[in-house]
Design an enzyme around this catalytic site. Structure first.
Site, PDB file in Angstrom:
ATOM      1  N   ASP A  18       0.882  -1.173   0.000  1.00  0.00           N
ATOM      2  CA  ASP A  18       0.000   0.000   0.000  1.00  0.00           C
ATOM      3  C   ASP A  18       0.914   1.215   0.000  1.00  0.00           C
ATOM      4  O   ASP A  18       1.648   1.446   0.956  1.00  0.00           O
ATOM      5  CB  ASP A  18      -0.874  -0.060   1.272  1.00  0.00           C
ATOM      6  CG  ASP A  18      -1.748   1.172   1.470  1.00  0.00           C
ATOM      7  OD1 ASP A  18      -1.574   2.173   0.749  1.00  0.00           O
ATOM      8  OD2 ASP A  18      -2.602   1.120   2.375  1.00  0.00           O
TER       9      ASP A  18
ATOM     10  N   TYR B  72       1.071   1.168  14.946  1.00  0.00           N
ATOM     11  CA  TYR B  72       0.049   0.932  13.924  1.00  0.00           C
ATOM     12  C   TYR B  72       0.466   1.523  12.584  1.00  0.00           C
ATOM     13  O   TYR B  72       0.768   2.699  12.479  1.00  0.00           O
ATOM     14  CB  TYR B  72      -1.287   1.551  14.339  1.00  0.00           C
ATOM     15  CG  TYR B  72      -2.346   1.314  13.273  1.00  0.00           C
ATOM     16  CD1 TYR B  72      -2.802   0.031  13.032  1.00  0.00           C
ATOM     17  CD2 TYR B  72      -2.848   2.349  12.510  1.00  0.00           C
ATOM     18  CE1 TYR B  72      -3.759  -0.210  12.048  1.00  0.00           C
ATOM     19  CE2 TYR B  72      -3.804   2.122  11.522  1.00  0.00           C
ATOM     20  CZ  TYR B  72      -4.254   0.837  11.302  1.00  0.00           C
ATOM     21  OH  TYR B  72      -5.198   0.594  10.331  1.00  0.00           O
TER      22      TYR B  72
ATOM     23  N   HIS C  58      -8.648   4.769   2.310  1.00  0.00           N
ATOM     24  CA  HIS C  58      -7.976   3.472   2.166  1.00  0.00           C
ATOM     25  C   HIS C  58      -8.696   2.562   1.169  1.00  0.00           C
ATOM     26  O   HIS C  58      -8.591   1.347   1.245  1.00  0.00           O
ATOM     27  CB  HIS C  58      -7.909   2.768   3.525  1.00  0.00           C
ATOM     28  CG  HIS C  58      -6.996   3.414   4.520  1.00  0.00           C
ATOM     29  ND1 HIS C  58      -5.620   3.284   4.473  1.00  0.00           N
ATOM     30  CD2 HIS C  58      -7.253   4.201   5.594  1.00  0.00           C
ATOM     31  CE1 HIS C  58      -5.078   3.949   5.481  1.00  0.00           C
ATOM     32  NE2 HIS C  58      -6.048   4.533   6.179  1.00  0.00           N
TER      33      HIS C  58
ATOM     34  N   LYS D 186      -3.210  -2.396   8.054  1.00  0.00           N
ATOM     35  CA  LYS D 186      -3.284  -3.861   8.125  1.00  0.00           C
ATOM     36  C   LYS D 186      -2.325  -4.475   7.112  1.00  0.00           C
ATOM     37  O   LYS D 186      -1.889  -3.826   6.175  1.00  0.00           O
ATOM     38  CB  LYS D 186      -4.718  -4.328   7.879  1.00  0.00           C
ATOM     39  CG  LYS D 186      -5.448  -4.669   9.177  1.00  0.00           C
ATOM     40  CD  LYS D 186      -4.756  -5.819   9.937  1.00  0.00           C
ATOM     41  CE  LYS D 186      -5.342  -5.946  11.339  1.00  0.00           C
ATOM     42  NZ  LYS D 186      -4.446  -6.560  12.299  1.00  0.00           N
TER      43      LYS D 186
ATOM     44  N   LYS E 121      -7.705  -5.285   3.965  1.00  0.00           N
ATOM     45  CA  LYS E 121      -8.345  -5.070   5.272  1.00  0.00           C
ATOM     46  C   LYS E 121      -8.341  -6.332   6.123  1.00  0.00           C
ATOM     47  O   LYS E 121      -9.312  -6.643   6.812  1.00  0.00           O
ATOM     48  CB  LYS E 121      -9.773  -4.532   5.123  1.00  0.00           C
ATOM     49  CG  LYS E 121      -9.867  -3.242   4.312  1.00  0.00           C
ATOM     50  CD  LYS E 121      -9.170  -2.060   4.948  1.00  0.00           C
ATOM     51  CE  LYS E 121      -9.226  -0.833   4.045  1.00  0.00           C
ATOM     52  NZ  LYS E 121      -8.059  -0.743   3.139  1.00  0.00           N
TER      53      LYS E 121
HETATM   54  P1  13P Z   1      -5.025  -0.533   5.086  1.00  0.00           P
HETATM   55  O1  13P Z   1      -4.049  -1.447   5.749  1.00  0.00           O
HETATM   56  O2  13P Z   1      -5.707  -1.231   3.940  1.00  0.00           O
HETATM   57  O3  13P Z   1      -4.365   0.733   4.676  1.00  0.00           O
HETATM   58  O4  13P Z   1      -6.185  -0.208   6.101  1.00  0.00           O
HETATM   59  C1  13P Z   1      -5.960   0.722   7.094  1.00  0.00           C
HETATM   60  C2  13P Z   1      -7.186   1.193   7.823  1.00  0.00           C
HETATM   61  O5  13P Z   1      -7.028   1.757   8.872  1.00  0.00           O
HETATM   62  C3  13P Z   1      -8.530   0.965   7.265  1.00  0.00           C
HETATM   63  O6  13P Z   1      -9.546   1.534   8.068  1.00  0.00           O
HETATM   64 MG    MG Z   2      -4.784  -2.173   2.334  1.00  0.00          MG
HETATM   65 MG    MG Z   3      -4.082   2.135   3.380  1.00  0.00          MG
HETATM   66 MG    MG Z   4      -2.539  -2.430   4.732  1.00  0.00          MG
END
Ligand code: 13P
Ligand code: MG
Ligand code: MG
Ligand code: MG
Ligand code: 13P
Ligand code: MG
Length: 374
Positions: free
Chosen positions: A10, A228, A17, A231, A131
């Site tokens: 990403d 953090y 996102h 994901k 996700k």
């Molecule tokens: P991603 O890992 O896909 O960027 O998701 C992050 C997030 O906080 C979605 O609410």
């Molecule tokens: Mg993602």
């Molecule tokens: Mg993202």
């Molecule tokens: Mg991610």
């Protein structure tokens, strides 16, 4: 021998996102075209699932090859520059290392790779999910390679009857173990039922243990970064047919949506919804989590495909079920099991709230009821 490398990251979301901007895909495709012309790669394809860019590449350099990983890293850095120019959300989100240092493993991007002797016909599927965490592949891999109610071939194909070897990684203690299935299936389940810690990394055929038949990415970004950072959104490669699960047996687990850790802010359980590549654009509560399946045939190392496997109408009912599961989870909002248990949440206000609460907790007395002071 030919190596299949599926590398994803990403490097900026459009909008929030939810998806990848087409200019990022264009940049990755341009670079892959150059790398093929220069002889670095045999072939390559670019796609997206949610806000993650997936590059599927074939080459002769083997797994963990410096040149291939360096190429992927540079491509993600170039896409990050475009993401910054467009002010996309979280530009460079998954590039956790300051600079490339020989391997993208542990640097943020997710990597699934395998070096194989190409069969006369070599069908395989690359799955990508958004996700959710890497343990999201545990259940479908178990079904594909260990469950005869999913994979009829385990019972009726003499080339599969001996079973498979499952390699599991412990992401906390950084160790691994092999499970010979079917005999060690119950032992295997003791571990992979905890997908936040134990993750299926590879699957091998028992009678041909040098040849991986499935390979997954296992990076946990928060364990790498210590904070953090979104994901992990895993990717995996699964070969099919001729002594392996048929393509339909490889896809079948996704017809029964199951809950995965991720969704909004990486801190909620949500159903993994199979979808076509055009529909891999999480929106509701930043989800629900998505999985796409890109089907390929190899032809002398070149990629014939992809075909959009989970876009097929036969997964329409699964999508409906997943959306209903999403409704159920949303009803309980900030309560478990909708919200992840405290130790699994990707971010939390708990320490700050706990500090503010100091002095407001008192021991529970044996008899007297608490008296509210105005
Ligand atoms: P991603 O890992 O896909 O960027 O998701 C992050 C997030 O906080 C979605 O609410
Ligand atoms: Mg993602
Ligand atoms: Mg993202
Ligand atoms: Mg991610
Ligand atoms: P076909 O006869 O369509 O090739 O089907 C073969 C098969 O084994 C399907 O699972
Ligand atoms: Mg046929």
């Amino acid at each position: 021998m030919v190596t299949i490398s599926a590398i994803k990251a990403d490097v900026g979301g459009f909008v929030g996102h939810g998806a990848v901007h087409p200019r990022l895909i264009g940049e990755a495709e341009r670079r892959i075209g150059e790398a093929i012309a220069q002889g670095l790669l045999l072939d390559g394809r670019v796609s997206s699932c949610g806000d993650d860019v997936n590059m599927v590449m074939t080459h002769h350099h083997g797994v963990d090859a410096d040149v291939v990983h360096h190429f992927a890293w540079d491509a993600f850095v170039a896409m990050t520059a475009i993401a910054k120019e467009l002010h996309l959300y979280g530009a460079g989100q998954d590039l956790l290392a300051e600079a490339f240092s020989g391997n993208v493993r542990g640097a943020g991007p997710g990597v699934a790779e395998m070096e194989i002797a190409e069969r006369v016909s070599e069908p395989f599927v690359v799955f990508a999910a958004d996700k959710c965490a890497p343990g999201a592949w545990n259940l479908p891999l178990y079904k594909m390679f260990c469950d005869p109610f999913n994979t009829a071939g385990l019972v009726i194909d003499s080339k599969m009857h001996a079973g498979f070897v499952i390699e599991v990684h412990d992401l906390i203690d950084r160790r691994r173990a092999l499970f010979h299935c079917p005999e060690q299936m119950y032992d295997l389940l003791v571990y992979i039922g905890t997908p936040g810690r134990f993750v299926v990394k590879h699957v091998f055929r028992r009678d041909d243990p040098d040849q991986p038949v499935a390979s997954s990415s296992t990076s946990r970004l928060s364990l790498i970064a210590g904070r953090y950072v979104g994901k992990d959104d895993p990717i995996m490669i699964v070969r099919a047919q001729n002594g392996l699960p048929a393509v339909g047996e490889v896809l079948e687990p996704f017809a029964a949506p199951y809950y995965v850790a991720g969704w909004m802010r990486g801190s909620h359980n949500g159903p993994l919804m199979p979808c076509g590549l055009q529909d891999a654009t999480p929106a509701r509560f930043d989800g629900p989590p998505r999985v796409v399946g890109m089907g390929f045939q190899l032809a002398d190392g070149c990629l014939v495909g992809p075909r959009d496997m989970l876009g097929d109408v036969s997964f329409d009912r699964a999508r409906g079920i997943a959306l209903e599961m999403a409704d159920h989870m949303r009803r309980t909002g900030p309560f478990e099991p909708s919200r992840l248990p405290a130790q699994d949440m990707e971010y939390t206000t708990m320490p700050a709230v706990a500090r503010a609460m100091e002095g407001r907790w008192e021991p529970i007395p044996d008899t007297a009821p608490i008296v509210a002071t105005p």
